[in-house]
Structure formats: structure tokens, C-alpha cells
Write a protein that holds these residues in place. Structure first.
Motif, PDB file in Angstrom:
ATOM      1  N   GLN A  18       0.839  -1.199   0.000  1.00  0.00           N
ATOM      2  CA  GLN A  18       0.000   0.000   0.000  1.00  0.00           C
ATOM      3  C   GLN A  18       0.883   1.261   0.000  1.00  0.00           C
ATOM      4  OE1 GLN A  18      -3.231   0.362  -0.417  1.00  0.00           O
ATOM      5  NE2 GLN A  18      -2.947   2.582  -0.293  1.00  0.00           N
ATOM      6  N   ALA A  19       1.925   1.233   0.807  1.00  0.00           N
ATOM      7  CA  ALA A  19       2.858   2.370   0.855  1.00  0.00           C
ATOM      8  C   ALA A  19       3.541   2.537  -0.492  1.00  0.00           C
ATOM      9  CB  ALA A  19       3.893   2.143   1.956  1.00  0.00           C
ATOM     10  N   PHE A  20       3.860   1.398  -1.109  1.00  0.00           N
ATOM     11  CA  PHE A  20       4.503   1.442  -2.421  1.00  0.00           C
ATOM     12  C   PHE A  20       3.580   2.108  -3.438  1.00  0.00           C
ATOM     13  CE2 PHE A  20       5.447  -0.533  -6.538  1.00  0.00           C
ATOM     14  CZ  PHE A  20       6.791  -0.213  -6.651  1.00  0.00           C
ATOM     15  N   LYS A  21       2.275   1.756  -3.368  1.00  0.00           N
ATOM     16  CA  LYS A  21       1.310   2.352  -4.282  1.00  0.00           C
ATOM     17  C   LYS A  21       1.204   3.869  -4.047  1.00  0.00           C
ATOM     18  CE  LYS A  21      -2.024   1.960  -7.449  1.00  0.00           C
ATOM     19  NZ  LYS A  21      -2.633   3.240  -7.534  1.00  0.00           N
ATOM     20  N   GLU A  22       1.285   4.279  -2.792  1.00  0.00           N
ATOM     21  CA  GLU A  22       1.213   5.706  -2.484  1.00  0.00           C
ATOM     22  C   GLU A  22       2.422   6.441  -3.067  1.00  0.00           C
ATOM     23  OE1 GLU A  22       0.439   6.540   1.724  1.00  0.00           O
ATOM     24  OE2 GLU A  22      -0.958   4.849   1.747  1.00  0.00           O
ATOM     25  N   LEU A  23       3.580   5.824  -2.946  1.00  0.00           N
ATOM     26  CA  LEU A  23       4.785   6.419  -3.532  1.00  0.00           C
ATOM     27  C   LEU A  23       4.620   6.522  -5.049  1.00  0.00           C
ATOM     28  CD1 LEU A  23       7.848   7.176  -2.711  1.00  0.00           C
ATOM     29  CD2 LEU A  23       8.397   5.008  -3.807  1.00  0.00           C
ATOM     30  N   TYR A  24       4.070   5.456  -5.629  1.00  0.00           N
ATOM     31  CA  TYR A  24       3.836   5.432  -7.068  1.00  0.00           C
ATOM     32  C   TYR A  24       2.899   6.559  -7.488  1.00  0.00           C
ATOM     33  CZ  TYR A  24       2.268   3.785 -11.606  1.00  0.00           C
ATOM     34  OH  TYR A  24       1.954   3.720 -12.937  1.00  0.00           O
ATOM     35  N   ASP A  25       1.769   6.682  -6.777  1.00  0.00           N
ATOM     36  CA  ASP A  25       0.779   7.714  -7.116  1.00  0.00           C
ATOM     37  C   ASP A  25       1.391   9.110  -7.038  1.00  0.00           C
ATOM     38  OD1 ASP A  25      -1.225   5.951  -7.644  1.00  0.00           O
ATOM     39  OD2 ASP A  25      -2.045   5.968  -5.612  1.00  0.00           O
ATOM     40  N   CYS A  26       2.305   9.265  -6.115  1.00  0.00           N
ATOM     41  CA  CYS A  26       2.903  10.581  -5.887  1.00  0.00           C
ATOM     42  C   CYS A  26       3.916  10.931  -6.983  1.00  0.00           C
ATOM     43  CB  CYS A  26       3.572  10.565  -4.521  1.00  0.00           C
ATOM     44  SG  CYS A  26       4.172  12.152  -3.995  1.00  0.00           S
ATOM     45  N   TYR A  27       4.706   9.957  -7.417  1.00  0.00           N
ATOM     46  CA  TYR A  27       5.837  10.276  -8.296  1.00  0.00           C
ATOM     47  C   TYR A  27       5.713   9.788  -9.733  1.00  0.00           C
ATOM     48  CZ  TYR A  27       8.344  12.158  -4.360  1.00  0.00           C
ATOM     49  OH  TYR A  27       8.707  12.945  -3.315  1.00  0.00           O
ATOM     50  N   CYS A  28       4.710   8.963 -10.028  1.00  0.00           N
ATOM     51  CA  CYS A  28       4.623   8.422 -11.378  1.00  0.00           C
ATOM     52  C   CYS A  28       4.591   9.533 -12.433  1.00  0.00           C
ATOM     53  CB  CYS A  28       3.389   7.524 -11.516  1.00  0.00           C
ATOM     54  SG  CYS A  28       3.200   6.882 -13.170  1.00  0.00           S
ATOM     55  N   ALA A  29       3.677  10.499 -12.256  1.00  0.00           N
ATOM     56  CA  ALA A  29       3.509  11.540 -13.283  1.00  0.00           C
ATOM     57  C   ALA A  29       4.761  12.411 -13.469  1.00  0.00           C
ATOM     58  CB  ALA A  29       2.274  12.376 -12.964  1.00  0.00           C
ATOM     59  N   PRO A  30       5.346  12.948 -12.382  1.00  0.00           N
ATOM     60  CA  PRO A  30       6.548  13.766 -12.602  1.00  0.00           C
ATOM     61  C   PRO A  30       7.717  12.975 -13.189  1.00  0.00           C
ATOM     62  CG  PRO A  30       6.069  13.576 -10.242  1.00  0.00           C
ATOM     63  CD  PRO A  30       4.878  13.054 -10.979  1.00  0.00           C
ATOM     64  N   LEU A  31       7.869  11.699 -12.797  1.00  0.00           N
ATOM     65  CA  LEU A  31       8.968  10.901 -13.345  1.00  0.00           C
ATOM     66  C   LEU A  31       8.723  10.615 -14.820  1.00  0.00           C
ATOM     67  CD1 LEU A  31       9.718   8.359 -10.459  1.00  0.00           C
ATOM     68  CD2 LEU A  31      10.847  10.529 -10.960  1.00  0.00           C
ATOM     69  N   LEU A  32       7.451  10.387 -15.164  1.00  0.00           N
ATOM     70  CA  LEU A  32       7.111  10.138 -16.562  1.00  0.00           C
ATOM     71  C   LEU A  32       7.458  11.363 -17.410  1.00  0.00           C
ATOM     72  CD1 LEU A  32       5.725   8.136 -18.570  1.00  0.00           C
ATOM     73  CD2 LEU A  32       3.637   9.422 -18.190  1.00  0.00           C
ATOM     74  N   GLN A  33       7.182  12.544 -16.874  1.00  0.00           N
ATOM     75  CA  GLN A  33       7.501  13.766 -17.609  1.00  0.00           C
ATOM     76  C   GLN A  33       8.999  13.914 -17.826  1.00  0.00           C
ATOM     77  OE1 GLN A  33       5.920  17.649 -16.692  1.00  0.00           O
ATOM     78  NE2 GLN A  33       4.010  16.721 -16.031  1.00  0.00           N
ATOM     79  N   LEU A  34       9.752  13.582 -16.792  1.00  0.00           N
ATOM     80  CA  LEU A  34      11.204  13.667 -16.925  1.00  0.00           C
ATOM     81  C   LEU A  34      11.691  12.677 -17.992  1.00  0.00           C
ATOM     82  CD1 LEU A  34      13.991  14.677 -15.977  1.00  0.00           C
ATOM     83  CD2 LEU A  34      13.943  12.914 -14.220  1.00  0.00           C
ATOM     84  N   ALA A  35      11.189  11.450 -17.917  1.00  0.00           N
ATOM     85  CA  ALA A  35      11.595  10.419 -18.880  1.00  0.00           C
ATOM     86  C   ALA A  35      11.206  10.838 -20.302  1.00  0.00           C
ATOM     87  CB  ALA A  35      10.964   9.079 -18.517  1.00  0.00           C
ATOM     88  N   LEU A  36       9.991  11.383 -20.430  1.00  0.00           N
ATOM     89  CA  LEU A  36       9.508  11.838 -21.744  1.00  0.00           C
ATOM     90  C   LEU A  36      10.395  12.942 -22.301  1.00  0.00           C
ATOM     91  CD1 LEU A  36       5.620  12.187 -21.768  1.00  0.00           C
ATOM     92  CD2 LEU A  36       7.042  11.219 -23.556  1.00  0.00           C
ATOM     93  N   ALA A  37      10.817  13.840 -21.428  1.00  0.00           N
ATOM     94  CA  ALA A  37      11.652  14.956 -21.874  1.00  0.00           C
ATOM     95  C   ALA A  37      12.992  14.452 -22.391  1.00  0.00           C
ATOM     96  CB  ALA A  37      11.859  15.944 -20.732  1.00  0.00           C
TER      97      ALA A  37
END
Lengths: 186, 328
Positions: A18-37
Motif C-alpha cells: 500500500q505504501a509502495f502504491k502511495e509512492l507510485y501515485d505521488c511520483y509516477c507523473a513527474p517521473l514520466l515527464q522527466l523520462a519523456l523529456a
């Protein structure tokens, strides 16, 4: 951005999905943007972010030794993204594509600022040059330190300072113009 | 020049990443420049305005989670593959060695394993753009580094629906038990659970070649091929499938969260429902397994589904956690 990352880190260490999912929810979008860039390919960027989170989970027994999990996530994303580039595109340098464009939407939670103003600010942000926008976003939205952004993007501290300054200057110009329309003013 | 310096310092102030020397410098500069001083509040407003990317981030987020979540499962029966996947993940963060993490260098080839848990289904996107829907309790493996280069080969245990992206000259090959399926851009279903007595392949569109030992059969749309797994049975069984009134093939009902059965014995049904709900069935007597049922299970719970079956044939059941006991 949440401030209880060390607590999440401890819970993930003890195998709390559950904690892992919370970390995921928090950072997935910003990390995806960095990777996309970096890689300019959504599928590849998605795979990179998946690799990052899988690595965090698989190596969770080492988590107590990580001082700054947030920075680790960004650095791992950058590193994996560069590895992908080397593997697939034979590009060694970090290159921010001019064609890479983002749209920004209004966060309804911010009630102190009028919708109209938010729309204008977000439109203006989306019109910043890609590198400038990415740096500005990493500092302002993701809360990274100037030094961290410099290391992350392999640019000088001066460049980070300048780009954030340029972003602010451009954005305030836009807003100043909107709030005080003067006849004949350009 | 000093005007640009103001903006740089304002940025540092707003981000909280400013030294006391820089702060004094900023105050001094703003004192001499009333216009810039007025912009200070605007800059603060801009800083407080949240920015958020639209750009279908939600879809990405879901797709990424679909790739990540199967890795959270604790799989007891495949320690070797787990270790290989861990090594693959470790390889990915190799460059982050400075953080002091101990890293393991993988030995080639690195296997990527995707799985769905009993009772769960998932959709995965392969590196070549192909989409695979995994039915419950299904595993998919491929070589992470080589997939898509000269070949696209995967190994399937369980049941999956494939929508294969066209890739000129790079065939997509599925190894399902002793059956190999060769594809060049198409959509089809493969059922090859470890306990199944046959591997069945149902084609929805496109064209595929199914080979088993030395024989190869080409399937046309809406055809199904069943290949028995046991060494004594050698034949193929090829049949043309009829669509039911919903316009769908019964074999791919599971894709839409439906479990279809047509004049199946309770024994066969128990196997399907076992995979569907992630439970094990126990029959009090063998004749119970011979009861026949037809129907579709949609969103019912196992309790509701069994009560539904009770309407057409008399039997009793008891559910104890993951065990289902059927009695007279």
C-alpha cells in the motif's frame, strides 16, 4: 508533493505494498515527464518509469541506506532513460526536443488564485521553451534543489538559475500585461 | 544585466534555495527598482499556481502500474525467474551506483516476467506495441533485451488474448507448452494453463500458423485449433466457431469479465471457476462432476455464481476461504 516520504520508505522496506502504491501515485507523473523529456517516446518513457518502480520494490531491503528517496527516484529515472537512449538511439547527450510540447491543466484544489488567472499562467507556462519549462517545473512543482536539477540534467548550476529566472521574468510579464492593460501597450 | 539578476534571485527566493548573501543582494536590487519590486508579488502568485500536465497522464499511469504491480506478487514456485527479474531491475539502476546501493550485474539473457494473480486479470503492453490481456493466474515471459530486435518470442503459461502490432519481417512467436504459434500482426486467444489437457488457439482476425511437432496448421478468422498436450494424443482438432447472439466468440468472453460455459460438466466448470475466482474445488463424489451446466458468469461473486448454478441442478456447497466444497 508529500512530506512523509521517509515514513513511506520505512513502510516499503517492511514490504507494505500500500505504501509502495502511495509512492507510485505521488511520483509516477513527474517521473514520466522527466523520462519523456529525455526519450521523447511515451511507450519507452512508460517502460523507464516501470523499471524505476520495479527496482525500488525489488531492492527494498536496501532502502534504509538511501538518504533521499525522492532524489533517488529522479536520478534513477534519468539514468535509466539515458541508458535507453544509448541502447536505442545511439545518442549520448541529453537533448530536449523543441517539438516536445506539454499541455497544462488547472488544479482545482488551488482556490486562492482565480480560475482565469490560473488558466493564463498555465497557458504561459506551456509556451515556455522546452528546456526552460522542464527546469522551471522541476524546481517549482517537483521541489528539487537547483543543485539537484543541475546534476539531473547535466547542466551547470548557472544554467538552472538563469532558466528559472527567465521563466519567472516571462511569466510575470504576461501577467503584468493582463492585469494592467494599457492602451497602445505592447 | 541587474534586471536579469533580480529574476534569478527571485527564483531562488521562491524555491527556498537562497543564501543569506543572495537575499541581501536581492533586497538591495529591489530597492533600486520599484517596477521589479512590484513584480515580486506577481512572481509569488505564479509560484503558488499549481501546474499539471494533461497529456493523458492517467492512461500512462495505469499502463505503468499494470507493468509494475505483477512484480509485487510473491511467487513461491518460481524462485529462479524471480531472481532474474530482480537482476533485470538491478541492471536498470546500475548507473545510480553512487547512492551506495549494492548492485547485481545480470547474466544474459534477462527474462522479463509478467503475471496475473489467481482471480485477477491484467493488460500489458509489450515493447513492440503489442497488447496482451492476461487472464487470471497467467504468466508471460520474454527476453527483455532481445525482444523485438530479430524476433519477438514469448512463453505463455495460462490464457491470454493477443493483439499483435505489425512489425515488418519480425515474426511474433508464442511458445505455449509444446505448441508454437507464429504470427504476423493479428488478434487471437491462446489457452495453455499448466493443468490443461490441450492447448487451444482461437483466431479473431488476421492469420496465424500453429505448429506442434512437425505439423503446421494455418488458422483463418473465427477458427479454433485444439492441440492435445499428452504424448499419446497426436491429432489436431480444428473447428469453426459460431458467434453467439452478442456477436462475440465464447472463447474470449473472459476479456470482458465474462466466464462462458456451454453444456460443460461441473468438473470442467470447476477448473474454469477455480482460475476465475482463484479458488480450489473439492467434490464429495465423482458423479457430481458429471452434472452439466450452460451459462455466463459476469460480475457475480463466487457465492452468487454457485447459487445461480443451484437453480438448474441440485447440489450443496460450502466456501471456506479459498476452498470450495461441493456435496450432494
Amino acid at each position: 508533493m508529500r512530506d512523509d516520504i521517509p515514513e513511506l520508505q520505512n513502510r516499503i522496506y517492511s514490504g507494505d505494498t500500500q505504501a509502495f502504491k502511495e509512492l507510485y501515485d505521488c511520483y509516477c507523473a513527474p517521473l514520466l515527464q522527466l523520462a519523456l523529456a529525455i526519450v521523447h517516446n511515451r511507450e519507452m518513457a512508460e517502460e523507464i518509469v516501470a523499471d524505476v518502480f520495479i527496482a525500488v520494490w525489488k531492492k527494498r531491503e536496501d532502502l534504509p541506506r538511501v538518504n533521499n528517496l525522492k532524489w533517488y527516484l529522479y536520478a534513477a529515472t534519468r539514468n535509466i532513460a539515458l541508458n535507453y537512449l544509448r541502447k536505442y538511439a545511439q545518442k549520448q547527450t541529453l537533448h530536449l526536443d523543441e517539438a516536445y510540447s506539454l499541455e497544462y491543466e488547472i488544479n482545482p484544489e488551488a482556490q486562492l488564485i482565480s480560475n482565469e488567472m490560473m488558466r493564463h499562467i498555465n497557458t504561459a507556462i506551456s509556451e515556455l521553451p522546452p528546456q526552460c519549462r522542464l527546469i522551471f517545473k522541476l524546481v517549482k512543482e517537483d521541489g528539487l534543489k537547483y543543485r539537484e536539477v543541475a546534476v539531473l540534467l547535466n547542466i551547470s548550476l548557472k544554467t538552472v538559475e538563469n532558466q528559472v529566472g527567465i521563466a519567472l521574468k516571462k511569466l510575470t510579464r504576461m501577467k503584468a500585461f493582463l492585469s494592467t492593460p494599457l492602451p497602445g501597450d505592447q | 544585466m541587474s534586471r536579469d539578476r533580480i529574476w534569478i534571485l527571485l527564483g531562488k527566493e521562491l524555491s527556498g534555495d537562497i543564501s543569506s548573501a543572495e537575499l541581501s543582494e536581492l533586497e538591495a536590487l529591489l530597492k533600486d527598482d520599484p517596477e521589479a519590486a512590484a513584480s515580486r508579488d506577481l512572481a509569488a502568485t505564479i509560484w503558488q499556481t499549481p501546474i499539471q500536465e494533461v497529456n493523458d497522464a492517467d492512461n500512462s499511469k495505469e499502463r505503468i502500474w499494470n507493468a509494475v504491480s505483477p512484480q509485487l506478487q510473491v511467487r513461491r514456485h518460481r524462485p529462479l525467474v524471480r531472481r532474474l527479474v530482480a537482476a533485470a531491475a538491478a541492471a536498470a539502476v546500475l548507473a545510480a551506483a553512487w547512492t551506495g546501493w549494492q548492485l547485481i550485474r545480470p547474466t544474459a539473457p534477462v527474462l522479463q516476467q509478467l503475471s496475473s494473480a489467481p482471480g485477477g486479470k491484467s493488460r500489458v503492453l509489450l515493447p513492440d506495441g503489442s497488447t496482451v490481456w492476461l487472464n487470471s493466474n497467467t504468466q508471460l515471459r520474454y527476453e527483455k533485451d532481445n525482444f523485438g530486435k530479430q524476433h519477438r518470442e514469448i512463453t505463455l503459461i495460462g490464457e491470454a488474448f493477443f493483439d499483435i502490432a505489425k512489425s515488418e519481417g519480425i515474426p511474433f512467436i508464442i511458445h505455449a507448452g509444446k505448441v508454437n504459434i507464429r504470427v504476423l500482426g493479428t488478434a487471437f486467444n491462446v489457452k495453455a494453463y499448466a493443468g490443461d489437457s490441450a492447448v487451444s488457439t482461437t483466431l479473431v482476425r488476421g492469420k496465424i500458423a500453429v505448429s506442434f511437432r512437425e505439423k503446421t496448421v494455418v488458422l483463418r478468422p473465427e477458427e479454433k485449433l485444439t492441440v492435445p498436450v499428452s504424448s499419446s494424443a497426436r491429432g489436431f482438432q480444428q473447428q469453426h466457431l459460431e458467434k453467439d447472439s452478442s456477436g462475440q466468440l465464447a472463447d474470449i468472453f473472459w476479456l470482458n469479465n465474462k466466464l462462458a460455459f456451454d453444456n460443460n460438466t461441473f468438473g470442467e466448470l470447476a477448473e474454469k471457476m477455480g482460475q476465475w475466482y482463484g479458488v480450489a474445488f473439492h467434490f464429495e463424489s465423482a458423479n457430481l462432476q458429471q452434472l452439466r451446466f450452460s451459462g455466463i458468469i459476469d460480475t457475480e461473486s463466487i457465492d452468487e455464481a454457485l447459487k445461480m448454478l443451484q437453480l438448474s441442478r441440485p447440489f450443496n456447497f460450502r466456501i471456506d476461504g479459498k476452498e470450495v466444497y461441493i456435496s450432494n
